[in-house]
Scaffold this motif. Structure first.
Motif, short mmCIF file in Angstrom:
data_model
loop_
_atom_site.label_atom_id
_atom_site.label_comp_id
_atom_site.label_asym_id
_atom_site.label_seq_id
_atom_site.Cartn_x
_atom_site.Cartn_y
_atom_site.Cartn_z
N SER A 129 -34.28 7.92 -1.05
CA SER A 129 -33.71 9.11 -2.08
C SER A 129 -32.21 9.30 -1.79
O SER A 129 -32.01 10.02 -0.17
CB SER A 129 -34.68 10.34 -3.06
OG SER A 129 -35.35 9.22 -3.42
N GLY A 130 -31.23 9.01 -2.62
CA GLY A 130 -29.61 10.12 -1.91
C GLY A 130 -29.99 9.09 -0.59
O GLY A 130 -29.75 7.93 -1.13
N THR A 131 -29.03 9.84 0.58
CA THR A 131 -27.65 9.08 1.13
C THR A 131 -28.21 9.50 2.85
O THR A 131 -28.92 10.49 3.27
CB THR A 131 -27.07 9.52 1.06
OG1 THR A 131 -26.26 11.19 1.66
CG2 THR A 131 -26.01 8.78 0.31
N PRO A 132 -28.75 9.07 3.64
CA PRO A 132 -28.89 8.83 4.79
C PRO A 132 -28.04 9.68 6.05
O PRO A 132 -26.81 9.37 6.00
CB PRO A 132 -29.62 7.59 5.92
CG PRO A 132 -27.79 6.95 4.97
CD PRO A 132 -27.78 7.19 3.59
N VAL A 133 -28.80 10.85 6.78
CA VAL A 133 -27.92 11.53 7.47
C VAL A 133 -28.07 11.06 9.38
O VAL A 133 -29.82 10.90 9.80
CB VAL A 133 -28.75 13.28 7.43
CG1 VAL A 133 -28.08 14.19 8.72
CG2 VAL A 133 -28.10 13.91 5.78
N ALA A 134 -27.03 10.57 9.81
CA ALA A 134 -27.33 10.11 11.13
C ALA A 134 -28.55 10.82 12.21
O ALA A 134 -29.25 10.07 12.25
CB ALA A 134 -26.26 9.95 11.75
N SER A 135 -27.80 12.48 12.17
CA SER A 135 -29.24 13.15 13.15
C SER A 135 -29.26 14.38 12.66
O SER A 135 -29.13 15.26 11.41
CB SER A 135 -28.27 13.01 14.87
OG SER A 135 -27.30 13.84 14.22
N LEU A 136 -30.09 14.92 13.75
CA LEU A 136 -30.28 16.60 13.26
C LEU A 136 -29.35 17.72 13.65
O LEU A 136 -29.40 18.62 12.19
CB LEU A 136 -31.74 17.32 14.16
CG LEU A 136 -32.03 18.58 13.81
CD1 LEU A 136 -32.95 17.95 11.33
CD2 LEU A 136 -33.56 18.28 14.32
N ALA A 137 -28.76 17.09 13.88
CA ALA A 137 -26.85 17.46 14.15
C ALA A 137 -26.58 17.81 13.47
O ALA A 137 -25.52 18.34 13.07
CB ALA A 137 -26.83 17.11 15.84
N GLU A 138 -26.31 17.11 12.02
CA GLU A 138 -25.67 17.46 11.68
C GLU A 138 -26.49 17.64 10.14
O GLU A 138 -25.65 17.19 8.67
CB GLU A 138 -25.42 15.10 11.31
CG GLU A 138 -24.42 14.61 12.06
CD GLU A 138 -24.01 13.40 12.28
OE1 GLU A 138 -23.56 13.08 10.89
OE2 GLU A 138 -23.83 12.78 13.01
N ALA A 139 -27.34 17.45 10.55
CA ALA A 139 -27.95 17.96 8.73
C ALA A 139 -27.18 18.93 8.63
O ALA A 139 -26.75 20.10 9.13
CB ALA A 139 -29.94 17.92 8.85
N ARG A 140 -28.21 19.46 7.32
CA ARG A 140 -27.42 20.40 5.92
C ARG A 140 -29.01 21.24 5.69
O ARG A 140 -29.81 20.01 5.88
CB ARG A 140 -26.58 20.24 5.62
CG ARG A 140 -25.65 20.31 5.58
CD ARG A 140 -24.16 20.05 4.90
NE ARG A 140 -23.20 19.00 5.57
CZ ARG A 140 -22.03 18.31 4.35
NH1 ARG A 140 -22.54 18.01 2.98
NH2 ARG A 140 -20.61 17.56 5.16
N PRO A 141 -28.86 22.65 5.42
CA PRO A 141 -30.42 23.27 4.53
C PRO A 141 -29.80 22.42 3.51
O PRO A 141 -28.89 21.89 3.07
CB PRO A 141 -29.57 24.92 4.42
CG PRO A 141 -28.69 24.94 5.43
CD PRO A 141 -27.98 23.60 5.42
N GLY A 142 -30.98 22.46 2.77
CA GLY A 142 -31.00 21.53 1.86
C GLY A 142 -31.80 19.43 1.47
O GLY A 142 -31.94 19.60 0.78
N ASP A 143 -31.39 19.40 3.09
CA ASP A 143 -31.45 18.25 3.38
C ASP A 143 -33.56 17.91 3.27
O ASP A 143 -34.07 18.85 3.96
CB ASP A 143 -30.91 17.83 5.20
CG ASP A 143 -29.11 17.47 5.09
OD1 ASP A 143 -28.96 17.67 3.64
OD2 ASP A 143 -28.75 17.33 5.65
N LEU A 144 -33.87 16.55 4.08
CA LEU A 144 -35.09 16.23 3.92
C LEU A 144 -35.04 15.41 4.99
O LEU A 144 -34.61 14.35 5.66
CB LEU A 144 -35.81 15.04 2.41
CG LEU A 144 -35.37 16.29 0.93
CD1 LEU A 144 -36.44 14.50 0.16
CD2 LEU A 144 -35.99 17.81 0.33
N VAL A 145 -36.75 16.30 5.54
CA VAL A 145 -36.52 15.96 7.45
C VAL A 145 -38.24 14.49 6.54
O VAL A 145 -39.15 15.34 6.61
CB VAL A 145 -36.31 16.30 7.68
CG1 VAL A 145 -35.59 16.39 8.68
CG2 VAL A 145 -37.45 17.89 8.09
#
Length: 326
Positions: free
Chosen positions: A115-131
């Protein structure tokens, strides 16, 4: 003995009222966020392999997810669980939290990982993202998911015998974003929006209380109540016993937590972390507050709130103030 019973009864009464107010506030916040999102055309279904229909949103969206997830802290893990009344598993928690905010996600962690769109790394993650994590040895693929809340932490339902809690993310195998990818137009931090939406409007250091509360899974109003009771929000306060700062840490406790008690941001984060530890250790807010005041060893020795007038008064005052901030 009658006096002690009365104090404990009053503590229980205040705690119940705080829980009810907190639940009502969370429900109202979720409803308001969903309504606003619908009005802006931001809600939708996060179908497998596609982005959600979320458009440009504001930075409070991540704070809304963290707030919605926080209300399930302490719910027991149950494999296949989707009902907090009986228990939640990791993907059931994620599905429930986003459903509370008007966003439909697939049922399993493997499905949610598309679902949604990929995030490249934890450094670019924001609150609410799924890990997401692949913890299996059978190459079965993604089998665990958590909700990122910032600073390397997530809210997740870990495993059988455990509860929904805040824990370190570690090294996720995949990160996905199902929230709007556009930052707040106003530039206001998500924590500021969260503070405005609570009973902390106008309270000193409200943004710090909101951020630390979300990070460590502690009600921001409870943190503010501790500061009000301990120092009346004075970062330069010093007690007769030698406790210092906004949250009144003794030097040894401050050293153990690795914080600067004179720095409000450090002190508030340390207090939230310490209260999380004490709550996990003793299983209730009132006992955690008693341990904060009298020390965990004293609470363990008495098997409850110790029969000290100062400690009993502290617990009652903090819970009463927290009720007002909820």
């Amino acid at each position: 003995m009658e006096g002690m019973t009365a104090v404990q009864g009053r503590i229980a009464e205040i705690q119940n009222r705080i829980l009810m107010l907190s639940a009502n506030r969370t429900s109202s916040t979720s409803a308001a966020w969903s309504g606003a999102a619908a009005a802006a055309g931001l809600t939708g279904t996060a179908a497998a392999g596609t982005s959600t229909s979320l458009g440009a949103g504001d930075g409070s969206a991540g704070a809304a997810v963290v707030a919605a997830a926080s209300k399930y802290l302490g719910v027991p893990y149950a494999w296949g669980g989707t009902d907090p009344a009986s228990g939640l598993d990791c993907s059931g928690l994620v599905q429930r939290v986003y459903k509370d905010l008007g966003i439909d996600l697939p049922r399993t962690s493997a499905q949610q990982a598309t679902s949604g769109t990929p995030v490249a790394s934890l450094a670019e993650a924001r609150p609410g993202d799924l890990v997401f994590f692949d913890n299996s040895s059978s190459r079965a693929g993604i089998d665990h998911v958590g909700i990122y809340i910032g600073d390397g932490k997530m809210i997740a339902a870990p495993q059988a015998g455990d509860v929904v809690k805040v824990q370190s993310v570690g090294n996720p195998d995949l990160i996905r974003r199902v929230l709007p990818d556009t930052p707040a137009a106003s530039g206001a931090p998500a924590t500021a929006a969260a503070a405005r939406g609570s009973g902390l409007a106008g309270v000193p250091y409200s943004d710090l209380f909101a951020a630390a509360g979300a990070k460590h899974g502690i009600e921001p109003g409870l943190l503010a109540a501790v500061a009000k009771t301990e120092s009346n929000f004075s970062s330069s306060a010093v007690s007769a016993a030698g406790a210092t700062g906004l949250m009144q840490f003794m030097p040894a406790t401050a050293r153990g937590l690795g914080i600067d008690p004179a720095d409000p941001a450090s002190a508030i984060d340390g207090a939230a972390r310490y209260l999380r530890q004490l709550t996990d250790q003793f299983g209730s807010t009132s006992l955690a507050l008693a341990a904060y005041n009298a020390g965990p060893g004293t609470v363990s020795r008495y098997g409850g709130v110790p029969p000290y007038g100062e400690t009993q008064s502290f617990v009652t005052k903090v819970l009463t103030a927290a009720e007002a901030y909820s």
